[in-house]
Design an enzyme around this catalytic site. Structure first.
Site, PDB file in Angstrom:
ATOM      1  N   ASP A  13      56.953  30.192   1.614  1.00  0.00           N
ATOM      2  CA  ASP A  13      55.865  29.780   1.850  1.00  0.00           C
ATOM      3  C   ASP A  13      54.750  30.491   1.904  1.00  0.00           C
ATOM      4  OD1 ASP A  13      57.440  27.513   2.793  1.00  0.00           O
ATOM      5  OD2 ASP A  13      57.730  28.355   4.779  1.00  0.00           O
ATOM      6  N   LYS A  16      52.805  29.510  -3.011  1.00  0.00           N
ATOM      7  CA  LYS A  16      52.988  29.407  -4.269  1.00  0.00           C
ATOM      8  C   LYS A  16      52.528  28.100  -5.037  1.00  0.00           C
ATOM      9  CE  LYS A  16      57.500  29.588  -3.036  1.00  0.00           C
ATOM     10  NZ  LYS A  16      57.349  30.170  -1.727  1.00  0.00           N
ATOM     11  N   GLY A  40      58.878  23.589  -0.106  1.00  0.00           N
ATOM     12  CA  GLY A  40      57.729  22.580   0.427  1.00  0.00           C
ATOM     13  C   GLY A  40      56.549  23.229  -0.249  1.00  0.00           C
ATOM     14  N   HIS A  41      55.829  23.011  -1.496  1.00  0.00           N
ATOM     15  CA  HIS A  41      54.882  23.523  -1.979  1.00  0.00           C
ATOM     16  C   HIS A  41      53.732  22.864  -1.670  1.00  0.00           C
ATOM     17  CE1 HIS A  41      57.667  25.867  -4.725  1.00  0.00           C
ATOM     18  NE2 HIS A  41      58.082  26.252  -3.679  1.00  0.00           N
ATOM     19  N   GLN A 221      61.191  29.520  -2.654  1.00  0.00           N
ATOM     20  CA  GLN A 221      61.620  30.442  -1.678  1.00  0.00           C
ATOM     21  C   GLN A 221      60.690  31.784  -1.798  1.00  0.00           C
ATOM     22  OE1 GLN A 221      64.515  28.451  -2.925  1.00  0.00           O
ATOM     23  NE2 GLN A 221      63.405  26.981  -1.708  1.00  0.00           N
TER      24      GLN A 221
END
Ligand code: GDP
Ligand code: IMO
Ligand code: MG
Length: 422
Positions: A13, A16, A40-41, A221
């Site tokens: 988080d 990215k 979750g980007h 990640q």
């Protein structure tokens, strides 16, 4: 031509998604190399916010090709939902999203196994995202997995065999479940997948490189969640480090160019596991509130703390980071003093080397720097940086021995300041 790799240096988080989106116009192709819908980007532009889980973050910039590599684990049901939502919002992707036939499929029973293994661990649970990531990679490594390419053959038999194995395990664990509904969605997802180019992505990428095309590899990640080098066993189940781009895309080590390492100006972690600089006081709450630190996939509150240079130096070493990118600098705008952990004290002994384990008594030793106490969110160039912020940057660059190329001062695509071009 070489590939550039962009990856997280902390516990995920870091931001990215936002930076991949910002850098995409400089590349021909963006490729995800590991992880799955545990990611979750988040991207923000033109007042819209998008959260990507399996689809690479280069999908919004023109007609660039985006590749889901062999190192990724794909849940067809979640993928269908994600892709359809993007198409519905005016972002067609069918022709330009290529999926490796060697990527492994997350089955409904993998999700159930994830829940069952977590329940069996009790207090020692990892705090996974519940997306079946661990069980899918376990099947891959134990040579029981099913792959995207399998849907082109006698898939029903392959699926039934793998499902029966999982059912046996779940029965032996006395774990109750009902996958009737998700299995229907999943099968619809398999049909949906057939509409995409299913490719030999290792060939595709190497042919592109031969043709002088530029490729940005997107990690998911972060290094501290890497299966080998992270805070095991509180990690994810893939190689999140730079080497993961080689194995997750079929890119040879001598084809790696720049390695962009992303970090927050502080640090967060979601899920269980050790976190030496975690703050349990009002400063931690303030970081959480100002940084909106809630998981983009699970909505869980992220644990917050000061930046940890011991862990970052380790991450930089493992990844061969050539450029640093510092995110969420604006979250520190109102702090009078900023702390940075420069060493650990373990059993009375000080160390700057990241140890075998960070579980137990690890006391962070901090350097303190004056905060800048002004709003950075509207700044557009390095010339506007306050002196204290420049000092913070110089301090980090000196400690980490890698230049900070990009500074992010807000979630929007435009709130990004590049300090130098090379
Ligand atoms: P990723 O998984 O590494 O892509 O990061 P996430 O999207 O899970 O989490 C990063 C969060 O921080 C998202 O909500 C972003 O919109 C937000 N974000 C990214 N950069 C900045 C920044 O510079 N400042 C602030 N305030 N928020 C940011
Ligand atoms: P992005 O790509 C933050 C964490 C989970 C858990 C551990 C294992 O958005 O940075 P898993 O479901 O992978 O088996 O969970 O890893 N985790 C993440 N934390 N960001 C992520 O992805 C994460 N993906 C997994 O919270 O502690
Ligand atoms: Mg995330």
């Amino acid at each position: 031509m070489k590939v550039d790799v962009l990856l997280g240096l902390q516990w995920g988080d870091e931001g990215k998604g936002k930076v991949v989106d910002v850098l995409t116009p400089r590349y021909d192709v963006v490729a995800r190399f590991q992880g799955g819908p545990n990611a979750g980007h988040t991207l923000e532009f033109e007042g819209q916010k998008y959260v990507l889980r399996s689809i690479p973050s280069g999908i919004f910039q023109g007609d660039k090709v985006n590749i889901i590599g062999n190192g990724v684990v794909l849940d067809p049901a979640l993928f269908k939902a994600e892709a359809e939502a993007l198409e519905a919002s005016g972002h067609p992707l069918k022709e330009r999203l290529h999926i490796s036939k060697k990527a492994h499929l997350i089955m409904p029973t993998h999700r159930v196994l994830d829940a069952a293994y977590e329940a069996a661990k009790g207090d020692a649970k990892v705090g996974t995202t519940g997306k079946g990531i661990g069980p899918t990679y376990t099947d891959k490594i134990s040579r029981n997995g099913i792959r995207v390419g399998d849907i082109l053959g006698d898939f029903d038999a392959i699926y039934a065999k793998a499902k029966a194995r999982h059912e046996e395990i779940l029965k032996s664990m006395n774990f109750e479940y009902d996958i009737t509904e998700i299995e229907k969605e999943w099968m619809a997802g398999i049909e949906y997948l057939r509409q995409f180019p299913l490719v030999d992505s290792e060939h595709e990428i190497n042919d592109l490189l031969k043709a002088e095309k530029s490729v940005l590899c997107e990690g998911a990640q972060g290094t501290m969640l890497d299966i080998d080098f992270g805070s095991y066993p509180f990690v994810t189940s893939s190689n999140t480090v730079c080497a993961g781009a080689c194995s997750g895309l079929g890119v040879a080590p001598n084809k790696i160019g720049n390695v962009y390492g992303i970090m927050k100006a502080y640090c967060t972690r979601v899920g269980s596991g050790p976190f030496p600089t975690e703050l349990f006081d009002e400063t931690g709450d303030k970081l959480c509130t100002l940084g909106h630190e809630f998981g983009s996939v699970t909505g869980r509150k992220r644990r917050c703390g000061w930046i940890d240079l011991v862990a970052l130096k380790y991450s930089i070493m493992i990844n061969g980071v050539t450029h640093l990118i510092m995110m969420k600098s604006d979250v520190l705008d109102t702090f009078e003093t900023i702390k940075a952990c420069v060493a650990y004290r373990i059993n009375g002994v000080e160390t700057e080397n990241f140890p075998y384990s960070i579980e137990g008594e690890v006391e962070p030793i901090y350097a303190e720097l004056p905060g800048w106490q002004c709003d950075m969110t509207k700044m557009t160039s390095e010339n506007e940086f306050p002196e204290e912020f420049n000092n913070y940057i110089s301090f980090l660059e000196e400690e980490l021995e890698v230049p900070i190329k990009i500074v992010s001062v807000g979630p929007d695509r435009d709130q990004t300041i590049e300090r130098y071009n090379d």
